[in-house]
Motif scaffolding. Structure first.
Motif, mmCIF file in Angstrom:
data_model
loop_
_atom_site.group_PDB
_atom_site.id
_atom_site.type_symbol
_atom_site.label_atom_id
_atom_site.label_comp_id
_atom_site.label_asym_id
_atom_site.label_seq_id
_atom_site.Cartn_x
_atom_site.Cartn_y
_atom_site.Cartn_z
ATOM 1 N N UNK A 150 98.848 -21.661 -67.794
ATOM 2 C CA UNK A 150 98.201 -21.192 -66.829
ATOM 3 C C UNK A 150 96.235 -21.781 -67.102
ATOM 4 N N UNK A 151 96.028 -22.369 -68.024
ATOM 5 C CA UNK A 151 94.885 -23.523 -67.425
ATOM 6 C C UNK A 151 95.233 -23.992 -67.076
ATOM 7 N N UNK A 152 96.054 -24.612 -66.832
ATOM 8 C CA UNK A 152 97.073 -26.177 -66.287
ATOM 9 C C UNK A 152 97.164 -25.513 -64.581
ATOM 10 N N UNK A 153 97.172 -24.231 -64.659
ATOM 11 C CA UNK A 153 97.231 -23.589 -63.185
ATOM 12 C C UNK A 153 96.265 -23.382 -62.492
ATOM 13 N N UNK A 154 94.963 -22.969 -63.337
ATOM 14 C CA UNK A 154 93.660 -22.283 -62.830
ATOM 15 C C UNK A 154 92.606 -23.679 -62.951
ATOM 16 N N UNK A 155 92.870 -25.011 -63.894
ATOM 17 C CA UNK A 155 92.565 -26.315 -63.314
ATOM 18 C C UNK A 155 92.816 -26.673 -62.324
ATOM 19 N N UNK A 156 94.316 -27.268 -61.426
ATOM 20 C CA UNK A 156 94.918 -27.243 -60.795
ATOM 21 C C UNK A 156 94.166 -25.958 -59.240
ATOM 22 N N UNK A 157 94.333 -24.683 -59.225
ATOM 23 C CA UNK A 157 93.836 -24.245 -58.423
ATOM 24 C C UNK A 157 91.872 -24.082 -58.274
ATOM 25 N N UNK A 158 91.225 -24.384 -58.773
ATOM 26 C CA UNK A 158 90.249 -24.978 -58.869
ATOM 27 C C UNK A 158 89.694 -26.363 -58.113
ATOM 28 N N UNK A 159 90.375 -27.465 -58.518
ATOM 29 C CA UNK A 159 90.928 -28.841 -58.380
ATOM 30 C C UNK A 159 90.509 -28.326 -56.475
ATOM 31 N N UNK A 160 91.857 -28.123 -56.525
ATOM 32 C CA UNK A 160 92.502 -27.927 -54.798
ATOM 33 C C UNK A 160 91.440 -27.123 -54.220
ATOM 34 N N UNK A 161 90.532 -26.096 -54.354
ATOM 35 C CA UNK A 161 89.728 -26.032 -53.418
ATOM 36 C C UNK A 161 88.828 -26.333 -53.164
ATOM 37 N N UNK A 162 88.477 -27.290 -53.735
ATOM 38 C CA UNK A 162 87.660 -28.536 -53.414
ATOM 39 C C UNK A 162 87.916 -29.501 -52.117
ATOM 40 N N UNK A 163 89.219 -29.802 -52.058
ATOM 41 C CA UNK A 163 89.559 -30.113 -50.949
ATOM 42 C C UNK A 163 89.283 -30.049 -49.959
ATOM 43 N N UNK A 213 89.810 -28.781 -45.744
ATOM 44 C CA UNK A 213 90.771 -27.851 -45.529
ATOM 45 C C UNK A 213 91.956 -28.755 -44.130
ATOM 46 N N UNK A 214 93.204 -28.408 -44.136
ATOM 47 C CA UNK A 214 94.147 -29.330 -43.355
ATOM 48 C C UNK A 214 93.753 -29.934 -41.867
ATOM 49 N N UNK A 215 93.394 -28.521 -41.410
ATOM 50 C CA UNK A 215 92.666 -28.977 -40.197
ATOM 51 C C UNK A 215 91.577 -29.413 -39.898
ATOM 52 N N UNK A 216 90.411 -29.765 -41.108
ATOM 53 C CA UNK A 216 89.691 -30.502 -40.626
ATOM 54 C C UNK A 216 90.207 -32.478 -40.779
ATOM 55 N N UNK A 217 89.772 -32.216 -39.382
ATOM 56 C CA UNK A 217 89.787 -33.935 -39.393
ATOM 57 C C UNK A 217 89.332 -34.926 -40.305
ATOM 58 N N UNK A 218 89.673 -36.273 -41.564
ATOM 59 C CA UNK A 218 88.844 -36.903 -41.917
ATOM 60 C C UNK A 218 88.225 -37.921 -40.574
ATOM 61 N N UNK A 219 86.937 -37.804 -41.791
ATOM 62 C CA UNK A 219 85.526 -39.185 -40.481
ATOM 63 C C UNK A 219 86.832 -40.217 -40.198
ATOM 64 N N UNK A 220 86.290 -40.935 -38.782
ATOM 65 C CA UNK A 220 87.097 -42.361 -38.445
ATOM 66 C C UNK A 220 86.446 -43.251 -39.690
ATOM 67 N N UNK A 221 87.082 -44.392 -39.944
ATOM 68 C CA UNK A 221 86.698 -45.370 -40.285
ATOM 69 C C UNK A 221 85.898 -46.586 -39.835
ATOM 70 N N UNK A 222 85.200 -46.943 -41.129
ATOM 71 C CA UNK A 222 84.555 -48.068 -39.795
ATOM 72 C C UNK A 222 85.594 -49.369 -39.746
ATOM 73 N N UNK A 223 85.161 -49.989 -39.154
ATOM 74 C CA UNK A 223 86.551 -51.078 -38.690
ATOM 75 C C UNK A 223 86.073 -52.669 -40.239
ATOM 76 N N UNK A 224 87.415 -53.257 -40.758
ATOM 77 C CA UNK A 224 86.602 -53.888 -41.383
ATOM 78 C C UNK A 224 86.445 -55.480 -40.428
#
Length: 66
Positions: free
Chosen positions: A18-31, A33-44
Motif C-alpha cells: 500500500x505504501x508503494x501504491x501511494x508513492x506511485x500515485x503521488x509520483x504519477x500526479x506530478x507528470x 498530462x497526456x493531452x499536453x504536448x511537450x515543448x519543442x526541442x532545440x536543434x543540436x
C-alpha cells in the motif's frame, strides 16, 4: 518503511504494498498530462551545421545504410 505499524509478515507485506501504491500515485500526479504536448526541442549543433550548409538531414542516423 523503516518501522512497520504491524507485526507479522503478512500484514507487513500489505503495508509495504500500500505504501508503494501511494508513492506511485503521488509520483504519477506530478507528470504532465497526456493531452499536453511537450515543448519543442532545440536543434543540436550538428543539425545547425547541416542547416547552415543546406545539407539534407536524415530522419535517423540508423537509416543511413546497412
Amino acid at each position: 518503511m523503516r518501522r512497520c505499524r504491524y507485526r507479522g509478515q503478512g500484514k507487513t507485506h500489505i503495508q509495504h504494498v500500500l505504501t508503494a501504491i501511494a508513492d506511485n500515485i503521488e509520483r504519477l500526479s506530478g507528470l504532465p498530462q497526456a493531452w499536453e504536448a511537450p515543448p519543442p526541442r532545440q536543434p543540436t549543433a550538428f543539425q545547425n551545421y547541416l542547416d547552415q550548409r543546406e545539407l539534407p538531414r536524415p530522419k535517423s542516423w540508423r537509416t543511413l545504410g546497412t
